[in-house]
Design a protein around this motif. Structure first.
Motif, short mmCIF file in Angstrom:
data_model
loop_
_atom_site.label_atom_id
_atom_site.label_comp_id
_atom_site.label_asym_id
_atom_site.label_seq_id
_atom_site.Cartn_x
_atom_site.Cartn_y
_atom_site.Cartn_z
N PHE A 29 0.83 -1.20 0.00
CA PHE A 29 0.00 0.00 0.00
C PHE A 29 0.87 1.26 0.00
O PHE A 29 0.44 2.30 -0.51
N ALA A 30 2.08 1.17 0.53
CA ALA A 30 3.01 2.30 0.42
C ALA A 30 3.29 2.59 -1.04
O ALA A 30 3.43 3.75 -1.44
N ASN A 31 3.37 1.53 -1.86
CA ASN A 31 3.58 1.72 -3.30
C ASN A 31 2.37 2.39 -3.95
O ASN A 31 2.52 3.18 -4.88
N ASN A 32 1.16 2.06 -3.48
CA ASN A 32 -0.03 2.71 -4.03
C ASN A 32 0.02 4.22 -3.84
O ASN A 32 -0.22 4.99 -4.77
N ILE A 33 0.36 4.65 -2.63
CA ILE A 33 0.46 6.09 -2.34
C ILE A 33 1.68 6.68 -3.03
O ILE A 33 1.63 7.77 -3.60
N GLY A 34 2.80 5.93 -3.02
CA GLY A 34 4.01 6.39 -3.68
C GLY A 34 3.81 6.60 -5.17
O GLY A 34 4.32 7.56 -5.75
N ASP A 35 3.06 5.69 -5.80
CA ASP A 35 2.78 5.82 -7.23
C ASP A 35 1.95 7.08 -7.52
O ASP A 35 2.15 7.74 -8.55
N LYS A 36 1.01 7.40 -6.64
CA LYS A 36 0.21 8.61 -6.81
C LYS A 36 1.10 9.85 -6.68
O LYS A 36 0.98 10.80 -7.47
N LEU A 37 1.97 9.86 -5.69
CA LEU A 37 2.89 10.99 -5.52
C LEU A 37 3.79 11.14 -6.74
O LEU A 37 4.06 12.25 -7.18
N ALA A 38 4.24 10.01 -7.28
CA ALA A 38 5.09 10.05 -8.48
C ALA A 38 4.30 10.56 -9.68
O ALA A 38 4.82 11.34 -10.50
N TYR A 39 3.04 10.14 -9.81
CA TYR A 39 2.21 10.58 -10.93
C TYR A 39 2.06 12.10 -10.94
O TYR A 39 2.13 12.74 -12.00
N TYR A 40 1.88 12.67 -9.74
CA TYR A 40 1.71 14.12 -9.64
C TYR A 40 3.04 14.86 -9.51
O TYR A 40 3.06 16.05 -9.28
N ARG A 235 -16.82 -4.86 -3.78
CA ARG A 235 -16.63 -4.16 -5.04
C ARG A 235 -15.42 -3.23 -5.00
O ARG A 235 -14.98 -2.72 -6.02
N PHE A 236 -14.87 -3.01 -3.79
CA PHE A 236 -13.70 -2.16 -3.64
C PHE A 236 -12.40 -2.98 -3.60
O PHE A 236 -11.34 -2.45 -3.29
N TYR A 237 -12.50 -4.29 -3.90
CA TYR A 237 -11.33 -5.15 -3.90
C TYR A 237 -11.04 -5.65 -5.31
O TYR A 237 -11.93 -5.68 -6.17
N GLY A 238 -9.78 -6.05 -5.53
CA GLY A 238 -9.40 -6.65 -6.80
C GLY A 238 -9.94 -8.06 -6.92
O GLY A 238 -10.65 -8.56 -6.04
N ASN A 239 -9.58 -8.73 -8.00
CA ASN A 239 -10.08 -10.08 -8.26
C ASN A 239 -9.66 -11.08 -7.19
O ASN A 239 -10.31 -12.11 -7.00
N VAL A 242 -8.46 -9.43 -1.94
CA VAL A 242 -7.51 -9.10 -0.86
C VAL A 242 -7.00 -7.67 -1.01
O VAL A 242 -7.00 -6.90 -0.05
N HIS A 243 -6.55 -7.34 -2.21
CA HIS A 243 -5.96 -6.02 -2.44
C HIS A 243 -7.03 -5.00 -2.82
O HIS A 243 -7.95 -5.33 -3.59
N PRO A 244 -6.94 -3.78 -2.31
CA PRO A 244 -7.85 -2.72 -2.76
C PRO A 244 -7.71 -2.51 -4.27
O PRO A 244 -6.60 -2.53 -4.79
N ASN A 245 -8.84 -2.34 -4.96
CA ASN A 245 -8.77 -2.09 -6.40
C ASN A 245 -8.51 -0.61 -6.67
O ASN A 245 -8.34 0.19 -5.74
N ASP A 246 -8.46 -0.24 -7.93
CA ASP A 246 -8.13 1.14 -8.29
C ASP A 246 -9.12 2.13 -7.68
O ASP A 246 -8.73 3.22 -7.26
N LEU A 247 -10.39 1.75 -7.66
CA LEU A 247 -11.41 2.64 -7.09
C LEU A 247 -11.13 2.92 -5.62
O LEU A 247 -11.19 4.07 -5.16
N ALA A 248 -10.78 1.87 -4.87
CA ALA A 248 -10.48 2.02 -3.45
C ALA A 248 -9.21 2.83 -3.23
O ALA A 248 -9.15 3.70 -2.35
N VAL A 249 -8.17 2.54 -4.03
CA VAL A 249 -6.92 3.29 -3.91
C VAL A 249 -7.16 4.77 -4.18
O VAL A 249 -6.66 5.64 -3.45
N ASN A 250 -7.94 5.07 -5.21
CA ASN A 250 -8.24 6.46 -5.53
C ASN A 250 -9.04 7.13 -4.42
O ASN A 250 -8.82 8.31 -4.11
#
Length: 314
Positions: A29-40, A235-239, A242-250
């Motif tokens: 999940f650190a990568n999820n937030i890190g990827d957002k910071l990198a995107y912006y 509906r907020f999880y991936g297939n 276990v992992h939050p999907n894109d909607l949940a990460v956003n």
């Protein structure tokens, strides 16, 4: 009619802006937030040793980085036609031993330099379950598909996690007295450990983190609670469920943005997002005049933004 429980959030003091320098360490999940910071295009160092799931693995990276304890040949091993290190994710593995050692030691130096100048360090804890080499007693960050019989699995006690976090904070603050440290617990469930065992693990992490928060040396962002209480639906999880999907990460990112990112940065974030979308654009014809004009306009936007923020690379 209220159909959702809301986790109360307050804007943080010392928020992030484009002058900030950030270090993001920990679980996926650190990568999820890190990827957002990198995107912006915020300035951030993200998991130089790859994903690190448990507190002792993160503590080990910080400790070795700050003390500059270099890796040697004795600390890597050859398996499945690649050189591996128990302290790092398999993303760092290499077909050449020298290349792996170079990546590890350059990662240590990079981590120390970033921590020393960081305005914020974000640490995400994923699990309290660890694997210990039976032969040496060493806690590993990643098992690298080594046979399980080689390891002893154990649950870190709350006291051990607290001590590990204290040591991390002491090391960081020894080289950077002004840094803001933010702790969070990953919303990713580690169901391979078992349903009850995952809950026990998260409970240990949360209990330990809040003991640290009480000392005033760190603050807490409730990513775990947002997932468990506001996004209580599959509906907020991936297939893998276990992992939050894109909607949940956003969703959690928007909450993070509200708490931790200064509103003065929102306009620049919108400009960066517009450029990123432009770069992703795929035209029907690359030779058309319309597309050439589009690229020229996009290039001007990048140039103008880089005049203000030279560190941004697109």
């Amino acid at each position: 009619m209220k159909l959702q429980t809301q986790v109360p959030l307050n804007k943080a003091t010392n928020q992030i802006d484009y002058s900030s320098q950030l270090v993001v360490l920990g679980s996926c999940f650190a990568n999820n937030i890190g990827d957002k910071l990198a995107y912006y295009k915020f300035r951030a160092l993200q998991n130089p040793f790859g994903i690190l799931f448990h507190p002792l693995a993160i503590e080990n990276l910080i400790s070795r980085a700050i003390q500059q304890k270099q890796y040697t040949e004795e600390e890597v091993f050859f398996l499945n036609e690649r050189w591996q290190c128990y302290d790092a994710h398999s993303d760092l593995s290499s077909v050449r031993k020298e290349e792996l050692l170079g990546s590890l030691n350059s990662g240590l130096l990079e981590t120390k330099l970033w921590i020393a100048k960081a305005s914020h360090v974000f640490i995400t804890l994923g699990t309290a379950w660890t694997y210990q080499l039976k032969e040496s007693g060493k806690e590993v960050a990643n098992c690298h598909k080594v046979p399980q019989m080689v390891f002893k699995k154990q649950l870190l006690s709350i006291d051990r996690i607290v001590q590990g976090l204290k040591d991390m904070l002491h090391l960081i603050q020894a080289v950077n007295t002004k840094v803001k440290i933010v702790l969070t617990v990953s919303p990713v469930r580690h169901l391979k450990d078992g349903f009850v065992e995952n809950q026990q693990s998260k409970a240990h992490l949360i209990s330990a983190v809040h003991q640290i928060i009480k000392t005033g040396n760190a603050t807490y962002f409730p990513s775990y609670e947002l997932m468990m209480d506001e996004l209580r639906d599959y509906r907020f999880y991936g297939n893998d469920l276990v992992h939050p999907n894109d909607l949940a990460v956003n969703y959690i990112w928007e909450k993070f943005k509200t708490v931790w990112i200064s509103e003065t940065s929102y306009k620049t974030m919108d400009e960066v997002a517009a450029i990123q979308k432009g770069l992703d654009h795929r035209p029907f014809s690359q030779e058309s005049e319309k597309h050439k004009e589009f690229l020229k306009t996009l290039g001007n936007k990048i140039t103008n933004l880089q005049k203000e923020y030279p560190f941004m690379k697109f």
